[in-house]
Design a protein around this motif. Structure first.
Motif, PDB file in Angstrom:
ATOM      1  N   LYS A 103       1.008  -1.190  -0.024  1.00  0.00           N
ATOM      2  CA  LYS A 103      -0.050  -0.004  -0.001  1.00  0.00           C
ATOM      3  C   LYS A 103       0.953   1.288   0.153  1.00  0.00           C
ATOM      4  O   LYS A 103       0.805   2.074  -0.729  1.00  0.00           O
ATOM      5  N   GLU A 105       3.639   1.597  -1.300  1.00  0.00           N
ATOM      6  CA  GLU A 105       4.144   1.559  -2.774  1.00  0.00           C
ATOM      7  C   GLU A 105       3.245   1.761  -3.672  1.00  0.00           C
ATOM      8  O   GLU A 105       3.556   1.736  -4.971  1.00  0.00           O
ATOM      9  N   GLY A 106       1.960   2.119  -3.355  1.00  0.00           N
ATOM     10  CA  GLY A 106       0.950   2.509  -4.113  1.00  0.00           C
ATOM     11  C   GLY A 106       0.126   1.167  -4.704  1.00  0.00           C
ATOM     12  O   GLY A 106      -0.660   1.386  -5.815  1.00  0.00           O
ATOM     13  N   VAL A 107      -0.077   0.018  -4.163  1.00  0.00           N
ATOM     14  CA  VAL A 107      -0.518  -0.916  -4.735  1.00  0.00           C
ATOM     15  C   VAL A 107      -2.057  -1.206  -3.924  1.00  0.00           C
ATOM     16  O   VAL A 107      -1.968  -0.964  -2.589  1.00  0.00           O
ATOM     17  N   SER A 108      -2.995  -1.311  -4.902  1.00  0.00           N
ATOM     18  CA  SER A 108      -4.486  -1.529  -3.850  1.00  0.00           C
ATOM     19  C   SER A 108      -4.809  -2.916  -4.165  1.00  0.00           C
ATOM     20  O   SER A 108      -4.443  -3.397  -5.296  1.00  0.00           O
ATOM     21  N   SER A 131      -6.380  -0.921 -13.151  1.00  0.00           N
ATOM     22  CA  SER A 131      -5.321  -0.118 -12.852  1.00  0.00           C
ATOM     23  C   SER A 131      -5.487   1.128 -13.589  1.00  0.00           C
ATOM     24  O   SER A 131      -5.474   2.249 -13.129  1.00  0.00           O
ATOM     25  N   LEU A 134      -8.690   3.373 -12.492  1.00  0.00           N
ATOM     26  CA  LEU A 134      -8.800   3.674 -11.206  1.00  0.00           C
ATOM     27  C   LEU A 134      -7.444   4.573 -10.960  1.00  0.00           C
ATOM     28  O   LEU A 134      -7.118   5.220  -9.979  1.00  0.00           O
ATOM     29  N   ARG A 135      -6.612   4.473 -12.028  1.00  0.00           N
ATOM     30  CA  ARG A 135      -5.106   5.234 -11.848  1.00  0.00           C
ATOM     31  C   ARG A 135      -4.447   4.954 -10.777  1.00  0.00           C
ATOM     32  O   ARG A 135      -4.093   5.702  -9.862  1.00  0.00           O
ATOM     33  N   GLU A 136      -4.476   3.695 -10.383  1.00  0.00           N
ATOM     34  CA  GLU A 136      -3.475   3.161  -9.234  1.00  0.00           C
ATOM     35  C   GLU A 136      -3.250   1.604  -9.479  1.00  0.00           C
ATOM     36  O   GLU A 136      -3.966   0.854 -10.303  1.00  0.00           O
ATOM     37  N   ASN A 137      -2.144   1.190  -9.355  1.00  0.00           N
ATOM     38  CA  ASN A 137      -1.673  -0.199  -9.366  1.00  0.00           C
ATOM     39  C   ASN A 137      -2.715  -1.036  -8.439  1.00  0.00           C
ATOM     40  O   ASN A 137      -2.612  -1.000  -7.293  1.00  0.00           O
ATOM     41  N   VAL A 138      -3.227  -1.873  -8.968  1.00  0.00           N
ATOM     42  CA  VAL A 138      -4.251  -2.889  -8.590  1.00  0.00           C
ATOM     43  C   VAL A 138      -3.898  -4.176  -8.934  1.00  0.00           C
ATOM     44  O   VAL A 138      -3.409  -4.984  -9.746  1.00  0.00           O
ATOM     45  N   GLU A 157     -11.119  -1.828  -2.165  1.00  0.00           N
ATOM     46  CA  GLU A 157     -11.427  -0.768  -1.267  1.00  0.00           C
ATOM     47  C   GLU A 157     -12.254   0.183  -1.332  1.00  0.00           C
ATOM     48  O   GLU A 157     -12.522   1.135  -1.379  1.00  0.00           O
TER      49      GLU A 157
END
Length: 179
Positions: A103, A105-108, A131, A134-138, A157
């Protein structure tokens, strides 16, 4: 619910101890190696979790097996879990620990529900598409839900992406009722 709180408290405490000594990645790697050994060697897991065996006996055995093989911080943490009668939670605590690191490190993390088990390629495609959306690493975990009829439903989340046939049928039924 209480187990989740306990796992989060211990996972957070382990991460803070690891940060203090700069051993975050080492504990992550070694913790999952220890977990793998405990799960493979069922007698060891049963021994560690057996309530009639004293904490001192359990710690002696753990030290005989792991001391010198894992970092001091992880060894101390295992002893604390034994003392507090939380050794059975070690696997869940390690999962929380890993999630906390990722988290940062930007992982969801999320779950993709499907009627059948998804292939690794399909799961990777959904992770990539989600990803981007949502513009995040999933990172997704697949769970089976036969009530979906077809398609997928993704929970990340608190966010829901519902592309299931069940949802489409519900929407069509709602439109028919309103007309």
């Amino acid at each position: 619910m209480a187990e989740l709180t306990v796992d989060l408290v211990y996972g957070t405490a382990l991460l803070e101890a690891a940060r203090d000594t700069g051993t975050e990645k080492e504990i992550l790697e070694e913790g999952f190696q220890v977990l793998d050994i405990i799960e493979r060697e069922q007698e060891l897991g049963a021994f560690i979790n057996y309530p009639a065996i004293s904490a001192e006996e359990k710690k002696v055995v753990l030290k005989n097996i792991f001391e010198g093989e894992i970092c001091r911080e992880l060894m101390n943490f295992l002893c604390i879990l034994v003392d507090k009668r939380r050794a059975a939670s070690f696997g869940r605590i390690m999962k929380v620990y890993k999630n906390l690191i990722e988290k940062e490190e930007g992982v969801s993390y999320g779950t993709v529900y499907s009627v059948v088990k998804l292939s690794e390629d399909r799961l990777a495609q959904l992770e990539e598409q989600t990803s981007k959306l949502l513009r995040e690493n999933v990172k997704l975990e697949n769970e089976i839900d036969p009530t979906l009829i077809a398609g997928v439903k993704i929970l990340i989340e608190g966010k829901i992406i519902d592309a299931s046939f069940k949802k489409r049928f519900e929407e069509m039924a709602s439109q028919l009722k309103s007309n």
